[in-house]
Design a protein around this motif. Sequence first.
Motif, PDB file in Angstrom:
ATOM      1  N   ARG A   1       0.829  -1.208   0.000  1.00 15.56           N
ATOM      2  CA  ARG A   1       0.000   0.000   0.000  1.00 15.56           C
ATOM      3  C   ARG A   1       0.861   1.255   0.000  1.00 15.56           C
ATOM      4  N   GLU A   2       1.981   1.206   0.691  1.00 17.53           N
ATOM      5  CA  GLU A   2       2.858   2.381   0.758  1.00 17.53           C
ATOM      6  C   GLU A   2       3.413   2.737  -0.617  1.00 17.53           C
ATOM      7  N   ASP A   3       3.570   1.730  -1.500  1.00 11.93           N
ATOM      8  CA  ASP A   3       4.063   2.008  -2.849  1.00 11.93           C
ATOM      9  C   ASP A   3       3.094   2.915  -3.609  1.00 11.93           C
ATOM     10  N   LEU A   4       1.793   2.707  -3.436  1.00 11.53           N
ATOM     11  CA  LEU A   4       0.805   3.545  -4.109  1.00 11.53           C
ATOM     12  C   LEU A   4       0.888   4.980  -3.619  1.00 11.53           C
ATOM     13  N   TYR A   5       1.086   5.153  -2.314  1.00 17.51           N
ATOM     14  CA  TYR A   5       1.153   6.514  -1.784  1.00 17.51           C
ATOM     15  C   TYR A   5       2.471   7.187  -2.144  1.00 17.51           C
ATOM     16  N   ARG A   6       3.546   6.396  -2.202  1.00 16.71           N
ATOM     17  CA  ARG A   6       4.816   6.982  -2.662  1.00 16.71           C
ATOM     18  C   ARG A   6       4.697   7.436  -4.115  1.00 16.71           C
ATOM     19  N   ALA A   7       4.035   6.615  -4.941  1.00 13.99           N
ATOM     20  CA  ALA A   7       3.835   7.000  -6.338  1.00 13.99           C
ATOM     21  C   ALA A   7       2.966   8.248  -6.438  1.00 13.99           C
ATOM     22  N   LEU A   8       1.933   8.339  -5.602  1.00 12.82           N
ATOM     23  CA  LEU A   8       1.063   9.511  -5.615  1.00 12.82           C
ATOM     24  C   LEU A   8       1.831  10.760  -5.199  1.00 12.82           C
ATOM     25  N   ASP A   9       2.705  10.622  -4.185  1.00 17.00           N
ATOM     26  CA  ASP A   9       3.513  11.773  -3.754  1.00 17.00           C
ATOM     27  C   ASP A   9       4.459  12.218  -4.869  1.00 17.00           C
TER      28      ASP A   9
ATOM     29  N   ARG B   1      -4.323  16.997  -4.246  1.00 16.03           N
ATOM     30  CA  ARG B   1      -3.962  17.570  -5.551  1.00 16.03           C
ATOM     31  C   ARG B   1      -3.434  16.490  -6.491  1.00 16.03           C
ATOM     32  N   ALA B   2      -2.619  15.571  -5.956  1.00 18.67           N
ATOM     33  CA  ALA B   2      -2.082  14.504  -6.805  1.00 18.67           C
ATOM     34  C   ALA B   2      -3.191  13.569  -7.284  1.00 18.67           C
ATOM     35  N   HIS B   3      -4.171  13.302  -6.428  1.00 18.13           N
ATOM     36  CA  HIS B   3      -5.300  12.448  -6.819  1.00 18.13           C
ATOM     37  C   HIS B   3      -6.087  13.079  -7.963  1.00 18.13           C
ATOM     38  N   VAL B   4      -6.373  14.366  -7.859  1.00 13.48           N
ATOM     39  CA  VAL B   4      -7.108  15.056  -8.925  1.00 13.48           C
ATOM     40  C   VAL B   4      -6.280  15.075 -10.202  1.00 13.48           C
ATOM     41  N   PHE B   5      -4.977  15.266 -10.074  1.00 18.97           N
ATOM     42  CA  PHE B   5      -4.117  15.274 -11.265  1.00 18.97           C
ATOM     43  C   PHE B   5      -4.069  13.890 -11.913  1.00 18.97           C
ATOM     44  N   LEU B   6      -4.028  12.828 -11.098  1.00 16.39           N
ATOM     45  CA  LEU B   6      -4.059  11.470 -11.639  1.00 16.39           C
ATOM     46  C   LEU B   6      -5.341  11.244 -12.435  1.00 16.39           C
ATOM     47  N   CYS B   7      -6.467  11.722 -11.913  1.00 21.39           N
ATOM     48  CA  CYS B   7      -7.737  11.575 -12.627  1.00 21.39           C
ATOM     49  C   CYS B   7      -7.730  12.365 -13.933  1.00 21.39           C
ATOM     50  N   MET B   8      -7.080  13.545 -13.929  1.00 21.26           N
ATOM     51  CA  MET B   8      -6.991  14.319 -15.164  1.00 21.26           C
ATOM     52  C   MET B   8      -6.167  13.587 -16.216  1.00 21.26           C
ATOM     53  N   LEU B   9      -5.045  12.978 -15.813  1.00 16.60           N
ATOM     54  CA  LEU B   9      -4.235  12.211 -16.756  1.00 16.60           C
ATOM     55  C   LEU B   9      -5.013  11.009 -17.286  1.00 16.60           C
ATOM     56  N   ALA B  10      -5.783  10.368 -16.407  1.00 17.52           N
ATOM     57  CA  ALA B  10      -6.600   9.241 -16.850  1.00 17.52           C
ATOM     58  C   ALA B  10      -7.631   9.698 -17.877  1.00 17.52           C
TER      59      ALA B  10
ATOM     60  N   ILE C   1     -13.460  12.171  -2.208  1.00 14.01           N
ATOM     61  CA  ILE C   1     -12.018  12.164  -1.998  1.00 14.01           C
ATOM     62  C   ILE C   1     -11.744  11.749  -0.558  1.00 14.01           C
ATOM     63  N   PHE C   2     -10.931  10.705  -0.395  1.00 16.65           N
ATOM     64  CA  PHE C   2     -10.659  10.156   0.929  1.00 16.65           C
ATOM     65  C   PHE C   2      -9.344  10.663   1.526  1.00 16.65           C
ATOM     66  N   HIS C   3      -8.531  11.341   0.734  1.00 17.05           N
ATOM     67  CA  HIS C   3      -7.233  11.809   1.239  1.00 17.05           C
ATOM     68  C   HIS C   3      -7.423  13.030   2.134  1.00 17.05           C
ATOM     69  N   TRP C   4      -6.631  13.085   3.179  1.00 19.40           N
ATOM     70  CA  TRP C   4      -6.667  14.241   4.078  1.00 19.40           C
ATOM     71  C   TRP C   4      -5.495  15.185   3.831  1.00 19.40           C
ATOM     72  N   ASN C   5      -4.407  14.659   3.273  1.00 17.13           N
ATOM     73  CA  ASN C   5      -3.230  15.466   2.994  1.00 17.13           C
ATOM     74  C   ASN C   5      -3.472  16.291   1.737  1.00 17.13           C
ATOM     75  N   ALA C   6      -3.241  17.610   1.809  1.00 14.43           N
ATOM     76  CA  ALA C   6      -3.521  18.492   0.678  1.00 14.43           C
ATOM     77  C   ALA C   6      -2.690  18.124  -0.546  1.00 14.43           C
ATOM     78  N   VAL C   7      -1.437  17.695  -0.320  1.00 15.59           N
ATOM     79  CA  VAL C   7      -0.574  17.322  -1.438  1.00 15.59           C
ATOM     80  C   VAL C   7      -1.157  16.121  -2.175  1.00 15.59           C
ATOM     81  N   ARG C   8      -1.662  15.165  -1.418  1.00 17.65           N
ATOM     82  CA  ARG C   8      -2.216  13.965  -2.041  1.00 17.65           C
ATOM     83  C   ARG C   8      -3.574  14.232  -2.676  1.00 17.65           C
TER      84      ARG C   8
END
Length: 578
Positions: free
Chosen positions: A141-149, A460-469, A451-458
């Motif tokens: 699971r940590e690999d997914l969050y490292r990739a998101l960061d 933003r990264a989640h929304v950006f991942l969805c935009m790339l998708a 959106i389930f993330h509480w960290n602001a950086v994540r």
Amino acid sequence: MYIESVPNRTSPPAILLRESFRDHGKIRKRTLANLTHWPSQLIEHFRVLLRGGVAVSAASEVMAIERSLPHGHVAAVLGMLRAWGSGWFDAAPPRLRPVLEAMLVMRVVEPASKLATWRMLDGERAVTSLPLLVGLEGLSREDLYRALDWLGKAQAGIERRLSRRHLGDGVLVLYDLTSTWVTGPCCELAAYGYSRDGKRGDPQIVFGLICTAEGCPVSVEVFPGNTADCATVAAQVAKLQARFGLSRVVWVGDRGMLTQTQIDTVLRPAGMSWLTSLRATQIRKLLDTQGPWQVSLFDETGLIEVSSPDYPGERLVVCRNPLLAEERARKREELLSATARELDKIVAATLRQRAPLHGEAAIGLRVGTVIARFKMAKHFEITISHESFAYLRKPQQIAAEAALDGIYVLRTDTAPTELSATQTVEAYKRLAHVERAFRSLKTVDLKVRPIFHWNAVRVRAHVFLCMLAYSVEWQMRQKLKPLLFDDEEIQDQRQLQSSPVHPAERSDSAKQKDATGLNQEGTPVPSFRSLLADLATICYNIASTPVNPEAKIILTTRPTPLQQKAFQLLGVKPERTQ
């Protein structure tokens, strides 16, 4: 000897065992046995023997399929990602590159939370062939969050790559804003504001999307949930200048986005052009000074071009859509009638003999409920006393509003040689591309919310991942138009229309697909999601033989004609994706 199938008119073909021989230099054949009554499986085994093969009692003695995974849909998306998004993740650590590819592909084929995505990608629990295609081993699971960061830090570079491909000085840029809700109170971006999702009781974020004139997303920016639409323009203009190096583009936004304040304080000083529309009060003022415009002026093209001292250096394109005018007139009359019926009930309540409705507060409360429900207060004159209630329609107010039915006014500072009046209308209507992107991002396809993330950086990264998708999905939809209900001839059809104000008509081929549900080959027309589901029936089979169980043999299902056509349009070969 060989087995031959001989047609037998309307009866099943005859299966004959035959032998060929030479007779005085000529090749002849004779029938040795009639095998028509044999089971088809036994005939095939006999055919193998005649060709020098070895027949076995069961297929499992030759090859055993150890695992079968859905493959076609992930192969299609992964192939398009590697062709369209080549270089996006090159700067990532080698360990994270397959994780990033897998996260993006899963966002298209099976959008879910990061925890659910990890479960669908993890080893023996994998539900598709994707982990095998990208080379995921020992995923945590940590690999997914490292990739998101990492993705959050790489957003600027990836957006610059997209900008160089799609944008340049002087091009049209579509910009719009939406919101979505956030779970939990801990995210610093979460705030209460105007919810476009109807979630007034939940905190939300706001994000703005920049697209090309064709609707391809280029950049996304996340703002706190209480940020007003117009307050986001300055940050986006600065991004285009500083990050993308663009000195001048034509911003296309709605009237709530590109206000007069934003034009004067942000766009003009930055040397940017704009294309937006006037508010109803501004249209009324323009109508008072230059109108009323006769309907006959709009007969041919549905638009006229005017100028006004209130908008120096700008062109105003007045458009009238007769279909929209009729719809608004019908809807207004229905709302007025519905309001009058409810107000009549209040009048009757004040006049009844038993327990009449009295008191200004009590009467006003019921009247306020009705007015708030139908939002017709501006068209009625209300009179309330202690023992009575009366109302009247305001004919002048209603007529003044009816004069604007179907009329909207576009404003732009571009020169006629850069954008003609017709091109101005067509460019503004392209904002529908951004609305379509929001629909795909938020509901039917990519499901950016909640959106389930509480960290602001994540976040933003989640929304950006969805935009790339969505960028990958957008490209897939462009290539798959002949198979889908999309109209691949829409641009040619628009050129044939006399008025750009009217809705674009579907081409003959698109109307045929709509009417019959079949494409030109006579096969059912799928939606994008149902086509992905159909492609998922192509399986990635891992097999082995009893002779060498450790040696794995990979077999993929043979595509159907529809699946083969889809892969040809995408330029993807599912057997070579890994």
